[in-house]
Design an enzyme around this catalytic site. Structure first.
Site, PDB file in Angstrom:
ATOM      1  N   CYS A  30      35.223  72.926  41.753  1.00 58.62           N
ATOM      2  CA  CYS A  30      36.068  73.074  40.563  1.00 58.62           C
ATOM      3  C   CYS A  30      37.090  74.205  40.742  1.00 58.62           C
ATOM      4  O   CYS A  30      36.713  75.364  40.839  1.00 58.62           O
ATOM      5  CB  CYS A  30      35.160  73.344  39.359  1.00 58.62           C
ATOM      6  SG  CYS A  30      35.988  73.930  37.888  1.00 58.62           S
ATOM      7  N   CYS A  33      37.133  76.907  38.077  1.00 60.17           N
ATOM      8  CA  CYS A  33      35.920  77.720  38.220  1.00 60.17           C
ATOM      9  C   CYS A  33      36.143  78.820  39.263  1.00 60.17           C
ATOM     10  O   CYS A  33      35.709  79.957  39.074  1.00 60.17           O
ATOM     11  CB  CYS A  33      34.729  76.858  38.643  1.00 60.17           C
ATOM     12  SG  CYS A  33      34.293  75.565  37.465  1.00 60.17           S
TER      13      CYS A  33
END
Length: 105
Positions: A30, A33
């Site tokens: 991600c 993230c």
């Protein structure tokens, strides 16, 4: 500083903390993230002693993610004891994060 450690029981991890726990539900693939990681490092330093930051990889712990209805990444959930008291989805700045967390600590 964010804590990376293995644990047997998520509830035990939460209840064993004497300060609120900010859980970063993330995945290694991600992008947002990855961008959130250094922000969380700074938050951990700035709020040391008031807050513990814990990262949970949703690919490794899908059951925990499911129990907490994690549908977007990153999702930050602030727990006091074992109860979630704040939820933040998506990428946020350090300033925004502190503004959201400070009143709850």
């Amino acid at each position: 500083m964010a804590v990376k450690k293995q644990f047997a029981n998520f509830q035990e991890l939460l209840s064993g903390s004497d300060v609120p726990v900010l859980v970063d539900f993330y995945a290694t693939w991600c992008g947002p993230c990855q961008m959130m990681a250094p922000i969380l490092e700074q938050i951990g330093v700035q709020l040391k002693g008031k807050l513990k930051v814990v990262k949970i990889d949703t690919d490794k712990y899908p059951q925990i993610a499911s129990e907490h209805h994690i549908e977007a990444l990153p999702t930050l959930v602030l727990f006091k004891g074992t109860k979630p008291v704040e939820r933040i989805e998506g990428l946020v700045s350090e300033k925004q994060l502190i503004e959201r967390l400070q009143p709850l600590l």
